[in-house]
Design an enzyme around this catalytic site. Structure first.
Site, PDB file in Angstrom:
ATOM      1  N   HIS A  24       0.801  -1.236   0.000  1.00  0.00           N
ATOM      2  CA  HIS A  24       0.000   0.000   0.000  1.00  0.00           C
ATOM      3  C   HIS A  24       0.835   1.289   0.000  1.00  0.00           C
ATOM      4  O   HIS A  24       0.753   2.130   0.878  1.00  0.00           O
ATOM      5  CB  HIS A  24      -1.112   0.014   1.052  1.00  0.00           C
ATOM      6  CG  HIS A  24      -0.759  -0.365   2.456  1.00  0.00           C
ATOM      7  ND1 HIS A  24       0.210   0.266   3.193  1.00  0.00           N
ATOM      8  CD2 HIS A  24      -1.289  -1.295   3.279  1.00  0.00           C
ATOM      9  CE1 HIS A  24       0.249  -0.260   4.394  1.00  0.00           C
ATOM     10  NE2 HIS A  24      -0.632  -1.211   4.474  1.00  0.00           N
ATOM     11  N   HIS A  78      -4.260  -9.968  14.355  1.00  0.00           N
ATOM     12  CA  HIS A  78      -4.448  -8.716  13.607  1.00  0.00           C
ATOM     13  C   HIS A  78      -5.326  -8.995  12.393  1.00  0.00           C
ATOM     14  O   HIS A  78      -5.098  -9.972  11.669  1.00  0.00           O
ATOM     15  CB  HIS A  78      -3.048  -8.237  13.169  1.00  0.00           C
ATOM     16  CG  HIS A  78      -3.006  -6.943  12.449  1.00  0.00           C
ATOM     17  ND1 HIS A  78      -3.982  -5.986  12.534  1.00  0.00           N
ATOM     18  CD2 HIS A  78      -2.062  -6.430  11.608  1.00  0.00           C
ATOM     19  CE1 HIS A  78      -3.639  -4.942  11.792  1.00  0.00           C
ATOM     20  NE2 HIS A  78      -2.486  -5.191  11.202  1.00  0.00           N
ATOM     21  N   GLU A  80      -5.725  -7.169   9.626  1.00  0.00           N
ATOM     22  CA  GLU A  80      -5.293  -6.711   8.296  1.00  0.00           C
ATOM     23  C   GLU A  80      -5.098  -7.934   7.378  1.00  0.00           C
ATOM     24  O   GLU A  80      -4.544  -8.962   7.800  1.00  0.00           O
ATOM     25  CB  GLU A  80      -4.012  -5.859   8.382  1.00  0.00           C
ATOM     26  CG  GLU A  80      -3.778  -5.103   7.080  1.00  0.00           C
ATOM     27  CD  GLU A  80      -2.750  -3.971   7.175  1.00  0.00           C
ATOM     28  OE1 GLU A  80      -2.067  -3.824   8.203  1.00  0.00           O
ATOM     29  OE2 GLU A  80      -2.649  -3.215   6.178  1.00  0.00           O
ATOM     30  N   ASP A  82      -3.181  -9.075   5.196  1.00  0.00           N
ATOM     31  CA  ASP A  82      -1.928  -9.818   4.991  1.00  0.00           C
ATOM     32  C   ASP A  82      -1.755 -10.910   6.044  1.00  0.00           C
ATOM     33  O   ASP A  82      -0.942 -11.822   5.873  1.00  0.00           O
ATOM     34  CB  ASP A  82      -0.702  -8.891   4.939  1.00  0.00           C
ATOM     35  CG  ASP A  82      -0.622  -7.899   6.072  1.00  0.00           C
ATOM     36  OD1 ASP A  82      -1.675  -7.524   6.619  1.00  0.00           O
ATOM     37  OD2 ASP A  82       0.491  -7.474   6.426  1.00  0.00           O
ATOM     38  N   HIS A 145      -0.521  -1.393  14.623  1.00  0.00           N
ATOM     39  CA  HIS A 145      -0.870  -0.086  14.122  1.00  0.00           C
ATOM     40  C   HIS A 145      -2.329   0.030  13.700  1.00  0.00           C
ATOM     41  O   HIS A 145      -2.731   1.007  13.085  1.00  0.00           O
ATOM     42  CB  HIS A 145       0.026   0.235  12.915  1.00  0.00           C
ATOM     43  CG  HIS A 145      -0.225  -0.709  11.763  1.00  0.00           C
ATOM     44  ND1 HIS A 145      -0.596  -0.256  10.520  1.00  0.00           N
ATOM     45  CD2 HIS A 145      -0.248  -2.060  11.668  1.00  0.00           C
ATOM     46  CE1 HIS A 145      -0.775  -1.297   9.704  1.00  0.00           C
ATOM     47  NE2 HIS A 145      -0.567  -2.388  10.380  1.00  0.00           N
ATOM     48  N   ASP A 164       2.727  -7.426  13.816  1.00  0.00           N
ATOM     49  CA  ASP A 164       3.458  -6.428  13.016  1.00  0.00           C
ATOM     50  C   ASP A 164       4.656  -5.815  13.769  1.00  0.00           C
ATOM     51  O   ASP A 164       5.641  -5.416  13.139  1.00  0.00           O
ATOM     52  CB  ASP A 164       2.518  -5.291  12.595  1.00  0.00           C
ATOM     53  CG  ASP A 164       1.705  -5.640  11.350  1.00  0.00           C
ATOM     54  OD1 ASP A 164       2.127  -6.533  10.595  1.00  0.00           O
ATOM     55  OD2 ASP A 164       0.661  -5.006  11.135  1.00  0.00           O
ATOM     56  N   TYR A 192      10.509  -0.377   8.069  1.00  0.00           N
ATOM     57  CA  TYR A 192       9.182  -0.850   8.488  1.00  0.00           C
ATOM     58  C   TYR A 192       8.621   0.061   9.586  1.00  0.00           C
ATOM     59  O   TYR A 192       7.462   0.473   9.537  1.00  0.00           O
ATOM     60  CB  TYR A 192       9.301  -2.290   8.998  1.00  0.00           C
ATOM     61  CG  TYR A 192       7.989  -2.962   9.231  1.00  0.00           C
ATOM     62  CD1 TYR A 192       7.379  -3.701   8.231  1.00  0.00           C
ATOM     63  CD2 TYR A 192       7.331  -2.842  10.453  1.00  0.00           C
ATOM     64  CE1 TYR A 192       6.155  -4.313   8.440  1.00  0.00           C
ATOM     65  CE2 TYR A 192       6.113  -3.437  10.667  1.00  0.00           C
ATOM     66  CZ  TYR A 192       5.533  -4.179   9.654  1.00  0.00           C
ATOM     67  OH  TYR A 192       4.317  -4.778   9.864  1.00  0.00           O
ATOM     68  N   HIS A 223       6.139 -10.506   9.981  1.00  0.00           N
ATOM     69  CA  HIS A 223       6.875 -10.255   8.741  1.00  0.00           C
ATOM     70  C   HIS A 223       8.374 -10.411   9.007  1.00  0.00           C
ATOM     71  O   HIS A 223       8.897  -9.872   9.991  1.00  0.00           O
ATOM     72  CB  HIS A 223       6.661  -8.817   8.242  1.00  0.00           C
ATOM     73  CG  HIS A 223       5.252  -8.506   7.853  1.00  0.00           C
ATOM     74  ND1 HIS A 223       4.643  -9.023   6.743  1.00  0.00           N
ATOM     75  CD2 HIS A 223       4.330  -7.682   8.429  1.00  0.00           C
ATOM     76  CE1 HIS A 223       3.418  -8.548   6.644  1.00  0.00           C
ATOM     77  NE2 HIS A 223       3.195  -7.746   7.667  1.00  0.00           N
TER      78      HIS A 223
HETATM   79 FE1  FEO Z   1      -0.857  -4.477   9.746  1.00  0.00          FE
HETATM   80 FE2  FEO Z   1       1.265  -6.804   8.446  1.00  0.00          FE
HETATM   81  O1  FEO Z   1      -0.370  -5.957   8.714  1.00  0.00           O
END
Ligand code: FEO
Length: 401
Positions: A24, A78, A80, A82, A145, A164, A192, A223
């Protein structure tokens, strides 16, 4: 990549996205991973999933260890996509699995993404569940976040599944910090933080305070590389970042129509280099805004320049300022500059945005009509000199003398 055993019966089963180049708007030049973890105990738990297109990779990695239908519990740290995108596909294999998420934001977010039919177990901070010999405890870390973020801690093996937090966008065949290219890992961890976590410094600080009370041997983020040998280093980096610790550094960001604003940018860069600061001269045509923001994060001075075009600034500079306003690096002294043909509004337009971020002006705006000559550049340096002396910037190396 196949699965990887971190500790006995605790596996990485995620996916590696070697080709990811845009997250993004963030330029992910090293790719990324979506880390999911499988814990085998009396009950079998999966911590987080992966991005939806990698669902089959996740299922394959799990299947190498157990039949996915045996999963009893899925922890969604989380919402999100991903990390939760593959959840509906995983649940096709284990439809009765309970999905643990944060209360109320995780519960709400999962329902809004995937419908009402999941067997959701919303958890508050401090609550825990037993898998048999191992316990999973949940700590909410809202706005690190997204509102729903939480981390999961396993006391028996001293592992923090941090989602994250402490992540890096790196695709690699190595899973642990001690077997990785550490320069790359730190560089990507810093990038990051700057591009994902930075606006939420206050919330990160609270999360670090909670995490500091835990006994941790392994930090397993969602990640990149898993931290084991270099946990003090990544914690120190996060501490410095949330406390806005600055280096003796100036970043000069600009775009230019015919090279005249570039000449001004170079003059500003040389001025600060002579003063003893580390300088980054970053043309927006040559540098991605996500790399620029990473450099600005620990800088003391930010100079932003644009040629005036159609009584406005160049679109690249507008895009950079939009990104900067969202990520809000703190505590900067600013300089606005630019060459112009007639209107000359660019510097004032830039100033409005930098002022709105609460930064302190280092010197009056630097504007030169058309092509800067030697005398104009010398005058510019005098203005910079006055502003710099007045700003009373103390360089770390001066303090150390
Ligand atoms: Fe906030 Fe890696 O997603």
């Amino acid at each position: 990549m196949a699965h990887y055993e971190i500790r006995k019966n605790i596996y990485w089963v995620g996916a590696i996205d070697w080709n990811l180049r845009n997250f993004h708007g963030y330029s992910t030049s090293s790719g990324s991973t979506y880390n999911a973890y499988l814990i085998i105990d009396d009950k079998i738990a999966l911590i987080d999933t992966v991005k939806e297109p990698f669902s089959q990779e996740l299922i394959k990695n799990i299947s190498e260890i157990i039949d996915p239908s045996k999963i009893d519990i899925i922890i969604s740290n989380h919402v999100e996509p991903d990390h939760s995108g593959a959840l509906p596909n995983v649940l096709k294999y284990c439809p009765n699995a309970e999905v643990y998420t944060s209360f109320p934001s995780g519960e709400k977010g999962l329902k809004m993404h995937y419908g009402e039919n999941m067997n959701l177990k919303p958890m508050k901070s401090g609550e825990s569940i037993s898998l048999g010999s191992k316990t999973l405890s949940f700590v909410q870390t809202p706005m690190v976040h997204w509102p729903d973020n939480m981390v999961t801690y396993m006391a028996e093996d001293k592992i923090l599944f941090s989602n994250d937090a402490f992540g890096q966008h790196i695709a690699s065949s190595e899973r642990m910090d001690y077997e990785s290219d550490l320069d790359l890992v730190y560089r990507e961890a810093k990038k990051y933080y700057a591009n994902i976590v930075m606006p939420y410094g206050a919330q990160v600080k609270k999360a670090i305070d909670v995490i500091a009370k835990l006994d941790i041997d392994v930090i397993a983020p969602s990640h990149g590389i898993i931290w084991e040998k270099y946990i003090p280093q990544i914690l120190e980096f996060y501490n410095k970042a949330v406390n806005s610790v600055k280096k003796d550094k100036a970043v000069v960001v600009y775009d230019t129509m015919w090279g005249n604003t570039a000449t001004m940018a170079k003059t500003i860069a040389e001025f600060f280099a002579v003063k003893g600061l580390h300088v980054k001269l970053m043309n927006l045509q040559a540098n991605h805004i996500s790399d620029i923001i990473t450099e600005i994060m620990n800088s003391k001075i930010l100079a932003v320049g644009s040629s005036t075009i159609n009584n406005n600034i160049l679109p690249t500079v507008a895009s950079f300022l939009c990104y900067l306003k969202g990520l809000k690096p703190s505590n900067l002294r600013y300089i606005c500059f630019g060459s112009y043909g007639w209107g000359g509004q660019a510097a004032a337009i830039i100033e409005k945005d930098l002022q709105s971020l609460g930064y302190t002006q280092l010197c009056e705006n630097l504007r030169i009509q058309f092509k800067p000559n030697y005398q104009q550049l010398a005058e510019m340096q005098l203005t910079l000199e006055k502003g710099y002396n007045k700003s009373n910037i103390k360089l770390l190396k001066e303090k150390q003398k």
